[in-house]
Design an enzyme around this catalytic site. Structure first.
Site, PDB file in Angstrom:
ATOM      1  CB  ALA A 316      -0.868   0.111   1.209  1.00  0.00           C
ATOM      2  CD  GLU A 317       1.910   3.669   3.316  1.00  0.00           C
ATOM      3  OE1 GLU A 317       2.307   4.731   2.980  1.00  0.00           O
ATOM      4  OE2 GLU A 317       0.866   3.741   4.227  1.00  0.00           O
TER       5      GLU A 317
END
Length: 540
Positions: A316-317
């Protein structure tokens, strides 16, 4: 008072109903099973088919078919919807690729990519499609995924209870196949994803096997070796530090450098050692393609749900970073490609590049390395042993062996000539995306040929091969190549990959993987000196 109560209830009701409530069909198998089970191939496909009904921003294609006839799904997420590479190019948005399940016992990536598909299309991560096109392959090793048994990966402590096997149904490790491309899955990935879609980044999702370090996720960049340094530098110095901080802040997961230490060497550890630089590993292959590669390794000894949380947070990051810095990443990769081509144009015949490497330490040590503690004790035979402790400590000033230095180098050519008899080698290069010219008339050229003095093969089999090595030297020669023979101009984007694959002393090239064994045997290589059938050309 009644009005106040009604108003409070209204706001509570509003908050609950404003949260996205998903259909039960869009829960993953771990979520449904209290994280005791992982998805079968049919269950992954059911999830993909179900979510496709609920969004206009998803397109499904198949990168290939496994030996057992299972199609390998490639999920394309884009706003607006993108159905082919031509549309992607016209959109102006870069393509980023993430794959899970390359080893079917390492299941976190498979499950997390399903969660991310759901959250990007229907949840709170829809903004991730603003500046990028995402390609997800949640179940890359389709066949072996369903060969589930208990005790398959002891370090995961039966969490989940049953998982698939490492190799594909051809008995090959898909993460040792980047150069030889013998697996059906690898050929599908390279031809129908890397060449066809040309992603700027590849993220490969794994789970570690053993070391009791103190990180939820460890990572590595694409080790460039003979590739350009720009993509590595940006990944190592900019991307990964920023992403590491974000994962800690938003997902409460500590991340660190991928590597192993050895108790027999020292305790506390003085050094950690990464994996090898070879482009047989898919992440490293990306560096030779002037692209960014990132390895993700979840901590095997964590419970399944924690490994999923760490992997989810990391991916996600990464996607938050790429969405924010999409055009910068394109620029970094384009600069690497330009530098690779210019290096050939300006320096062919003047410089040498590494073909064999050894692992050395980075200039900077790890300031504080996290690891579970070990308790020294003396056993009944009077020998010192170690029992693993229960808490995490920080060991200062640990050396990080994560750099590679050339031990053998070879001169960079302007191009290579190959005779028609080497067409199978040429076809292999073409599958990788290499541009090859077929001669339309005879041509006499001056250059160099490698004269093999000794030829050896390993006594131990590896991935179905007895790896080959050659000793010898280049000698000057003038040769006439005929119509129908092949010329590879090195002033092209994949020049570093071509060099690494065609140099006979390369530690992971086509020579190493026995592509030339039959030719050499026919020339009686073990009884006399033999010319390597790839001619090195230098423009004046």
């Amino acid at each position: 008072m009644k009005k106040l109560i009604y108003l409070s209830l209204f706001f509570i009701s509003f908050q609950i109903t404003s949260q996205h409530v998903i259909d039960h069909n869009l829960l993953t198998i771990p979520e449904k099973s209290n994280y005791e089970k992982t998805s079968t191939y049919a269950e992954v496909m059911s999830f993909i088919n179900e979510i496709q009904k609920k969004s206009d921003f998803i397109h499904i294609e198949f990168m290939g078919t496994s030996k057992e006839g299972k199609e390998i799904p490639l999920v394309i997420l884009a706003n607006p919807k993108i159905s082919n590479p031509e549309e992607a190019k016209l959109s102006g948005k870069p393509v980023f690729y993430v794959q899970g399940n390359i080893h079917a016992g390492e299941v976190e990536g498979k499950e997390v990519l399903q969660q991310l598909i759901r959250d990007i299309l229907l949840g709170d991560k829809q903004h991730l499609l603003q500046n990028q096109i995402l390609l997800f392959a949640p179940i890359y090793n389709t066949d072996s995924n369903d060969k589930m048994e208990k005790d398959r990966r002891p370090s995961q402590e039966d969490s989940p209870i049953e998982v698939g096997i490492r190799e594909n149904s051809q008995g090959l490790d898909l993460n040792r196949d980047g150069i030889k491309m013998e697996a059906l899955e690898t050929e599908s990935l390279i031809t129908n994803v890397l060449v066809k879609w040309n992603p700027e980044i590849l993220v490969d999702l794994h789970t570690t096997n053993g070391t009791w370090h103190g990180y939820g996720i460890t990572y590595a960049p694409s080790y460039h070796s003979v590739g350009e340094s720009g993509t590595y530098n940006y990944t190592w110095n900019t991307m990964l530090p920023e992403i590491t901080k974000a994962v800690d802040a938003n997902y409460h997961v500590k991340m660190g450098n991928y590597g192993y230490y050895y108790l027999q060497e020292s305790w506390p550890p003085k050094a950690i050692y990464t994996y090898n630089h070879h482009p047989r590993y898919i992440v490293n292959l990306m560096g030779l393609r002037n692209k960014i590669g990132i390895l993700s390794e979840a901590f095997a000894h964590d419970r399944f749900y924690k490994r999923m949380n760490g992997t989810y947070g990391f991916v996600a990051e990464i996607l938050e970073f790429t969405n924010k810095n999409a055009q910068k990443i394109v620029e970094i990769n384009a600069e690497a490609e330009k530098n690779a081509i210019e290096n050939v144009k300006n320096n062919a015949g003047k410089i040498t590049k590494g073909v064999r490497f050894k692992m050395i330490a980075l200039d900077e040590n790890i300031e504080n390395y996290r690891t579970y503690n070990y308790i020294p004790f003396i056993d009944e035979d009077g020998k010192q042993q170690y029992a693993r402790g229960t808490h995490i400590i920080e060991v200062p000033n640990v050396t990080n062996y994560a750099k590679f230095e050339a031990t053998v180098e070879s001169k960079l050519p302007s191009g290579y000539y190959l005779p028609k008899s080497m067409e199978f080698v040429v076809n292999h290069l073409k599958k990788h995306g290499v541009k090859v010219e077929e001669l339309q008339k005879n041509k006499t050229v001056k250059g160099e040929v490698f004269l093999i003095d000794s030829f050896k093969k390993s006594d131990r089999e590896f991935e179905g091969h007895f790896m080959a090595t050659a000793e010898g030297n280049y000698v000057s020669k003038t040769t006439t190549f005929k119509k129908g023979d092949f010329y590879i101009d090195m002033a092209q984007p994949l020049t570093n990959l071509i060099f690494y694959m065609l140099e006979p002393q390369s530690d992971d090239g086509l020579f190493t993987w026995n592509f030339f064994d039959n030719y050499l045997a026919s020339k009686k290589v073990n009884s006399k000196k033999v010319e390597f059938p790839v001619f090195k050309y230098f423009k004046k």
